[in-house]
Design a protein around this motif. Structure first.
Motif, PDB file in Angstrom:
ATOM      1  N   UNK A 196       0.858  -1.059   0.063  1.00  0.00           N
ATOM      2  CA  UNK A 196       0.031   0.043  -0.003  1.00  0.00           C
ATOM      3  C   UNK A 196       0.817   1.252  -0.013  1.00  0.00           C
ATOM      4  N   UNK A 197       1.928   1.183   0.853  1.00  0.00           N
ATOM      5  CA  UNK A 197       2.844   2.458   0.977  1.00  0.00           C
ATOM      6  C   UNK A 197       3.614   2.549  -0.421  1.00  0.00           C
ATOM      7  N   UNK A 198       4.097   1.333  -0.887  1.00  0.00           N
ATOM      8  CA  UNK A 198       4.662   1.556  -2.403  1.00  0.00           C
ATOM      9  C   UNK A 198       3.699   2.154  -3.184  1.00  0.00           C
ATOM     10  N   UNK A 199       2.513   1.729  -3.255  1.00  0.00           N
ATOM     11  CA  UNK A 199       1.525   2.082  -4.080  1.00  0.00           C
ATOM     12  C   UNK A 199       1.497   3.602  -4.185  1.00  0.00           C
ATOM     13  N   UNK A 200       1.395   4.248  -3.139  1.00  0.00           N
ATOM     14  CA  UNK A 200       1.216   5.640  -2.858  1.00  0.00           C
ATOM     15  C   UNK A 200       2.426   6.340  -3.129  1.00  0.00           C
ATOM     16  N   UNK A 201       3.693   5.731  -2.907  1.00  0.00           N
ATOM     17  CA  UNK A 201       5.046   6.350  -3.322  1.00  0.00           C
ATOM     18  C   UNK A 201       5.071   6.473  -4.807  1.00  0.00           C
ATOM     19  N   UNK A 202       4.721   5.431  -5.466  1.00  0.00           N
ATOM     20  CA  UNK A 202       5.079   5.306  -6.921  1.00  0.00           C
ATOM     21  C   UNK A 202       3.677   5.119  -7.649  1.00  0.00           C
ATOM     22  N   UNK A 203       3.210   6.469  -8.129  1.00  0.00           N
ATOM     23  CA  UNK A 203       1.944   6.204  -8.821  1.00  0.00           C
ATOM     24  C   UNK A 203       1.892   5.619  -9.903  1.00  0.00           C
ATOM     25  N   UNK A 204       3.010   5.695 -10.924  1.00  0.00           N
ATOM     26  CA  UNK A 204       2.981   4.916 -12.277  1.00  0.00           C
ATOM     27  C   UNK A 204       3.499   3.654 -12.296  1.00  0.00           C
ATOM     28  N   UNK A 205       3.407   2.673 -11.088  1.00  0.00           N
ATOM     29  CA  UNK A 205       3.812   1.510 -11.039  1.00  0.00           C
ATOM     30  C   UNK A 205       3.226   0.681 -11.799  1.00  0.00           C
ATOM     31  N   UNK A 206       1.992   0.605 -12.050  1.00  0.00           N
ATOM     32  CA  UNK A 206       1.265  -0.006 -13.124  1.00  0.00           C
ATOM     33  C   UNK A 206       1.827  -0.122 -14.393  1.00  0.00           C
ATOM     34  N   UNK A 207       2.202   1.053 -14.695  1.00  0.00           N
ATOM     35  CA  UNK A 207       2.501   1.443 -16.143  1.00  0.00           C
ATOM     36  C   UNK A 207       4.077   0.814 -16.201  1.00  0.00           C
TER      37      UNK A 207
ATOM     38  N   UNK B 154       5.494 -13.278  -0.567  1.00  0.00           N
ATOM     39  CA  UNK B 154       5.354 -11.919  -0.185  1.00  0.00           C
ATOM     40  C   UNK B 154       5.776 -10.780  -1.326  1.00  0.00           C
ATOM     41  N   UNK B 155       6.827 -11.305  -2.067  1.00  0.00           N
ATOM     42  CA  UNK B 155       7.211 -10.407  -3.208  1.00  0.00           C
ATOM     43  C   UNK B 155       5.646 -10.055  -4.412  1.00  0.00           C
ATOM     44  N   UNK B 156       5.311 -11.134  -4.367  1.00  0.00           N
ATOM     45  CA  UNK B 156       3.833 -10.831  -5.258  1.00  0.00           C
ATOM     46  C   UNK B 156       2.649 -10.180  -4.330  1.00  0.00           C
ATOM     47  N   UNK B 157       2.703 -10.322  -2.992  1.00  0.00           N
ATOM     48  CA  UNK B 157       1.581  -9.801  -2.371  1.00  0.00           C
ATOM     49  C   UNK B 157       1.963  -7.963  -2.403  1.00  0.00           C
ATOM     50  N   UNK B 158       3.334  -7.891  -2.271  1.00  0.00           N
ATOM     51  CA  UNK B 158       3.737  -6.464  -2.356  1.00  0.00           C
ATOM     52  C   UNK B 158       3.317  -5.797  -3.575  1.00  0.00           C
ATOM     53  N   UNK B 159       3.343  -6.438  -4.615  1.00  0.00           N
ATOM     54  CA  UNK B 159       3.292  -5.946  -5.804  1.00  0.00           C
ATOM     55  C   UNK B 159       1.610  -5.629  -5.982  1.00  0.00           C
ATOM     56  N   UNK B 160       0.830  -6.957  -5.797  1.00  0.00           N
ATOM     57  CA  UNK B 160      -0.726  -6.994  -5.884  1.00  0.00           C
ATOM     58  C   UNK B 160      -1.192  -5.591  -5.016  1.00  0.00           C
ATOM     59  N   UNK B 161      -0.883  -5.540  -3.719  1.00  0.00           N
ATOM     60  CA  UNK B 161      -1.318  -4.251  -3.015  1.00  0.00           C
ATOM     61  C   UNK B 161      -0.793  -3.180  -3.385  1.00  0.00           C
ATOM     62  N   UNK B 162       0.325  -3.017  -3.889  1.00  0.00           N
ATOM     63  CA  UNK B 162       0.750  -1.813  -4.501  1.00  0.00           C
ATOM     64  C   UNK B 162      -0.246  -1.309  -5.743  1.00  0.00           C
ATOM     65  N   UNK B 163      -0.523  -2.147  -6.468  1.00  0.00           N
ATOM     66  CA  UNK B 163      -1.488  -1.888  -7.667  1.00  0.00           C
ATOM     67  C   UNK B 163      -2.744  -1.899  -7.240  1.00  0.00           C
ATOM     68  N   UNK B 164      -3.497  -2.324  -6.229  1.00  0.00           N
ATOM     69  CA  UNK B 164      -4.807  -2.413  -5.695  1.00  0.00           C
ATOM     70  C   UNK B 164      -4.985  -1.118  -4.525  1.00  0.00           C
ATOM     71  N   UNK B 165      -3.858  -0.523  -4.084  1.00  0.00           N
ATOM     72  CA  UNK B 165      -4.042   0.168  -2.982  1.00  0.00           C
ATOM     73  C   UNK B 165      -5.325   0.972  -3.067  1.00  0.00           C
ATOM     74  N   UNK B 166      -5.623   1.651  -3.976  1.00  0.00           N
ATOM     75  CA  UNK B 166      -6.895   2.551  -4.090  1.00  0.00           C
ATOM     76  C   UNK B 166      -8.147   1.803  -3.644  1.00  0.00           C
ATOM     77  N   UNK B 167      -8.156   0.767  -4.522  1.00  0.00           N
ATOM     78  CA  UNK B 167      -9.441  -0.275  -4.270  1.00  0.00           C
ATOM     79  C   UNK B 167      -9.550  -0.615  -2.778  1.00  0.00           C
ATOM     80  N   UNK B 168      -8.468  -1.079  -2.382  1.00  0.00           N
ATOM     81  CA  UNK B 168      -8.414  -1.601  -0.983  1.00  0.00           C
ATOM     82  C   UNK B 168      -8.741  -0.749   0.198  1.00  0.00           C
ATOM     83  N   UNK B 169      -8.067   0.804  -0.001  1.00  0.00           N
ATOM     84  CA  UNK B 169      -8.123   1.682   1.200  1.00  0.00           C
ATOM     85  C   UNK B 169      -9.633   2.233   1.011  1.00  0.00           C
ATOM     86  N   UNK B 170     -10.200   2.036  -0.325  1.00  0.00           N
ATOM     87  CA  UNK B 170     -11.593   2.662  -0.387  1.00  0.00           C
ATOM     88  C   UNK B 170     -12.675   1.944   0.054  1.00  0.00           C
ATOM     89  N   UNK B 171     -12.355   0.516  -0.030  1.00  0.00           N
ATOM     90  CA  UNK B 171     -13.207  -0.478   0.282  1.00  0.00           C
ATOM     91  C   UNK B 171     -12.808  -1.529   1.197  1.00  0.00           C
TER      92      UNK B 171
END
Length: 371
Positions: free
Chosen positions: A45-56, A251-268
């Motif tokens: 989640x923190x990585x997703x906020x720090x790197x907005x363009x990670x999905x790209x 754990x590496x996979x979970x970090x990337x998944x939550x980095x990419x899904x952070x917005x959805x998770x925190x909003x729901x």
């Protein structure tokens, strides 16, 4: 995978400060697995906020619709699990037809059907999570079950054989069952299908890649390693070195998944709780039903425990890999798979205690009848 240290012998006291019971016999890595998973989620989640363009960035280096870094994490996650299987002992369980038939029925007929029913009953309004849980129900356990079985004093060799059979059977059955439970059965019942973006061929391809490749690698590693250095070296020296890679990959996979899904998770955040409910019901129903079946067909305690834990556990690594490869890394299906091990570990540790209590009760009753 086996516990890092054996149980304390009868009459020998544990050192002061030692954690006793089934949890104490887990290695520190396995004991704190839910904590590691939560930490990976927070880091993601923190990585997703720090790197907005990670999905790209991730989508820029993908092959066949899946990001290369995530694909490598998934393969690393699967390989150590399959390197632990004793493939030469597949024939030993054939003599116990009660165990073999019961395991196949529970794992490949009842288990997927129970998860399908729970997913539809409890998540009728969340189709992505529902589909993700159905995929989880199709992925039969081939890893952590050996830990739970050992802690519950189950039959270690029978567990190893059933794990090997599930590994091989999944290569053939997973895609077919995915097509049946996500497309055919919903149509027959007048329910919503998985969707236009669903592809049975894509599921088959991902199973072949993320299960078939590490399965072949695990088999060849064991065969060549044992031939060159012997089984004792392979299981006491080699496997402990590669075993932690499974956790690192997860754990590496979970970090990337939550980095990419952070917005959805925190909003729901309530969605994560809703995913947990059918998982809790599934573990309880499958374990209790499998244990009851084992006793009903006359299996001894050790094989009954093995039957129960191999039927109750799921291969979340494969479920996550298939969900990512088929529906995408930011999909709700992938998130449902990630929540799985967070729920499974504490629940199955609790069921180990239940199993050991039943074992003591059976022993006491047997002694009473014998007296």
């Amino acid at each position: 995978m086996t516990p890092s240290r054996p149980a304390t012998a009868p009459g020998v006291r544990e050192p002061a400060g030692t954690v006793t019971g089934p949890v104490g016999r887990l290695s520190p890595t396995d004991r704190f697995l839910p904590l590691w998973i939560v930490a990976a989620m927070v880091l993601g989640l923190l990585l997703g906020r720090a790197v907005p363009g990670l999905d790209e960035v991730l989508s820029a280096i993908e092959v066949g619709g899946i990001s290369v870094p995530i694909a490598l994490g998934l393969l690393i996650m699967m390989y150590p699990v399959l390197a632990k299987v004793r493939y030469d002992r597949l024939g030993t369980v054939a003599g116990d037809r009660r165990l073999l038939v019961s395991s196949l029925v529970l794992n490949w007929l009842i288990g997927p059907a129970v998860m399908f029913a729970l997913a539809w009953l409890l998540l009728p309004d969340l189709p992505e999570y529902r589909t993700g849980l159905i995929i989880v129900g199709l992925a039969r356990c081939i890893a952590m079950v050996i830990i739970w079985n050992d802690l519950a004093r189950g039959d270690r060799e029978a567990a190893a054989v059933l794990v090997a059979l599930n590994s091989l059977f999944q290569v053939v059955a997973f895609g077919l069952l995915g097509w049946f439970y996500l497309e055919v059965l919903p149509g027959l019942l007048g329910l919503e299908r998985a969707g236009a973006d669903f592809s049975t061929g894509r599921i088959v391809l991902n199973v072949l890649v993320f299960l078939g490749v590490p399965l072949l690698a695990g088999y060849l590693t064991r065969r060549t390693g044992e031939k060159a250095r012997g089984r004792d070296w392979y299981e006491t020296r080699f496997l402990p070195r590669v075993g932690p890679l499974a956790l690192y990959g997860l754990l590496f996979t979970i970090v990337l998944l939550f980095a990419l899904q952070g917005g959805k998770i925190t909003s729901q955040p309530a969605d994560v709780a809703r995913i947990a409910v059918p998982l809790l019901a599934y573990f309880a129903l499958m374990w209790a039903g499998s244990y009851a079946l084992g006793r009903a067909v006359g299996l001894p305690y050790d094989r009954t425990a093995t039957l129960a834990f191999t039927a109750a556990g799921n291969n979340f690594e494969l479920a996550i890999a298939v969900a990512i490869g088929t529906f995408g890394v930011t999909s709700g299906q992938a998130l449902a798979g990630v929540v799985g091990p967070l729920i499974e570990v504490p629940v199955l540790v609790a069921l180990v205690y239940v199993s050991l209590w039943l074992r003591r009760r059976m022993t006491t009753e047997g002694s009473g009848r014998g007296g």
